[in-house]
Design an enzyme around this catalytic site. Structure first.
Site, PDB file in Angstrom:
ATOM      1  N   LYS A 177      14.055   6.730 -10.774  1.00 44.51           N
ATOM      2  CA  LYS A 177      12.890   6.608  -9.932  1.00 44.51           C
ATOM      3  C   LYS A 177      13.018   5.317  -8.855  1.00 44.51           C
ATOM      4  CE  LYS A 177       7.981   6.394  -9.166  1.00 44.51           C
ATOM      5  NZ  LYS A 177       6.625   6.006  -9.416  1.00 44.51           N
ATOM      6  N   PHE A 181       3.933   7.383 -12.916  1.00 46.17           N
ATOM      7  CA  PHE A 181       2.283   7.398 -12.695  1.00 46.17           C
ATOM      8  C   PHE A 181       1.828   8.388 -11.711  1.00 46.17           C
ATOM      9  CE2 PHE A 181       1.637   4.521  -9.102  1.00 46.17           C
ATOM     10  CZ  PHE A 181       2.744   3.794  -8.963  1.00 46.17           C
ATOM     11  N   GLY A 182       0.502   8.259 -11.390  1.00 41.92           N
ATOM     12  CA  GLY A 182      -0.276   8.788 -10.151  1.00 41.92           C
ATOM     13  C   GLY A 182       0.354  10.221 -10.208  1.00 41.92           C
ATOM     14  N   ASP A 213       0.956  -1.142   0.112  1.00 40.03           N
ATOM     15  CA  ASP A 213      -0.011   0.046   0.014  1.00 40.03           C
ATOM     16  C   ASP A 213       1.120   1.162   0.211  1.00 40.03           C
ATOM     17  OD1 ASP A 213      -2.518   1.114  -0.084  1.00 40.03           O
ATOM     18  OD2 ASP A 213      -2.508   1.740   2.046  1.00 40.03           O
ATOM     19  N   SER A 214       0.575   2.294  -0.827  1.00 42.69           N
ATOM     20  CA  SER A 214       1.470   3.355  -0.861  1.00 42.69           C
ATOM     21  C   SER A 214       0.357   4.505  -1.004  1.00 42.69           C
ATOM     22  CB  SER A 214       2.219   3.265  -2.008  1.00 42.69           C
ATOM     23  OG  SER A 214       1.712   3.173  -3.257  1.00 42.69           O
TER      24      SER A 214
END
Ligand code: ITT
Length: 200
Positions: free
Chosen positions: A177, A154-155, A71-72
């Site tokens: 990254k 992303f995100g 989860d992040s």
């Protein structure tokens, strides 16, 4: 015996990053879609760790496989830690990554640069069908930029600026990254735990 490891995510951006990070381990990596697993596990925990553990255990039992779940999310100091565990749902159901980071930029309108500090956090949980759970955490500090820049990742990556890189996460190549991100850090620690589990 080669172990098969289920990566429990529906997010193709994450799946791609983990595939690269786990390439050197003596395990066969599989995914929810490849296994035809449709079980949905609600992320109802108050912390990233709780959610990661719940997901890992539920999918490990469902699939009968060792399972890697995470989860992040993003914690923004000026928003008292929001969106936090709600990062994926921040702009409601059906919203795009761009909808979410635009909502974040709106929420921070008028907030000066030195008060735009934020961090990504990630917790990876490893579970076996027998219920053994290990967890590893990672974080990545940065600043919410005034506007988006970059095409990678992303995100919230286009609005997450890292002063020491002089770039947003979305402006960095994937290898860079992976080296510095919350997910990269948590994943390398989790890969170490996995090595221990494989030796035991
Ligand atoms: P799964 O639950 O299927 O893995 P998800 O996208 O819902 O996919 P999370 O619950 O971990 O994943 O939500 C994390 C959200 O936080 C994610 O959708 C992004 O909006 C944001 N996020 C997490 N890691 C990120 C990263 O490396 N770069 C940019 N945004 C990130």
């Amino acid at each position: 015996m080669t172990h098969k490891l289920l990566i429990a995510t529906h997010n193709p951006g994450k799946a791609r990053e983990y595939r690269e990070l786990l390439a050197n381990l003596p395990i066969e990596v599989t995914y929810l879609d490849a296994e035809g697993i449709t079980l949905a596990v609600a992320e109802t925990g108050a912390t990233f760790a709780e959610n990661a553990q719940q997901k890992a255990l539920a999918y490990a039992r469902e699939a009968g496989l060792w399972t890697w779940a995470d989860d992040s999310g993003l914690e923004v100091d000026a928003l008292a830690g929001a969106p936090g565990v709600h990062s994926a749902r921040y702009a409601g159901p059906g919203a795009s990554d761009a909808d979410r980071y635009r909502k974040l930029l709106d929420a921070l309108a008028g907030v000066p640069w030195d008060q735009r500090t934020a961090r990504f956090r990630c917790v990876v949980a490893l579970a076996t069908p027998e219920g053994v759970i290990r967890t590893a955490a990672g974080k990545c500090e940065g600043i919410i930029a005034f506007g988006p820049a970059g095409e990678h990742g992303f995100g919230y990556d286009p609005v997450f600026y890292m002063p020491e890189q002089a770039a947003t996460l979305a402006q960095l190549p994937p290898e860079t990254k992976n080296r510095i991100s919350h997910r990269g850090r948590a994943a390398r620690a989790a890969a170490e735990l996995l090595r221990e589990m494989l030796r035991a």
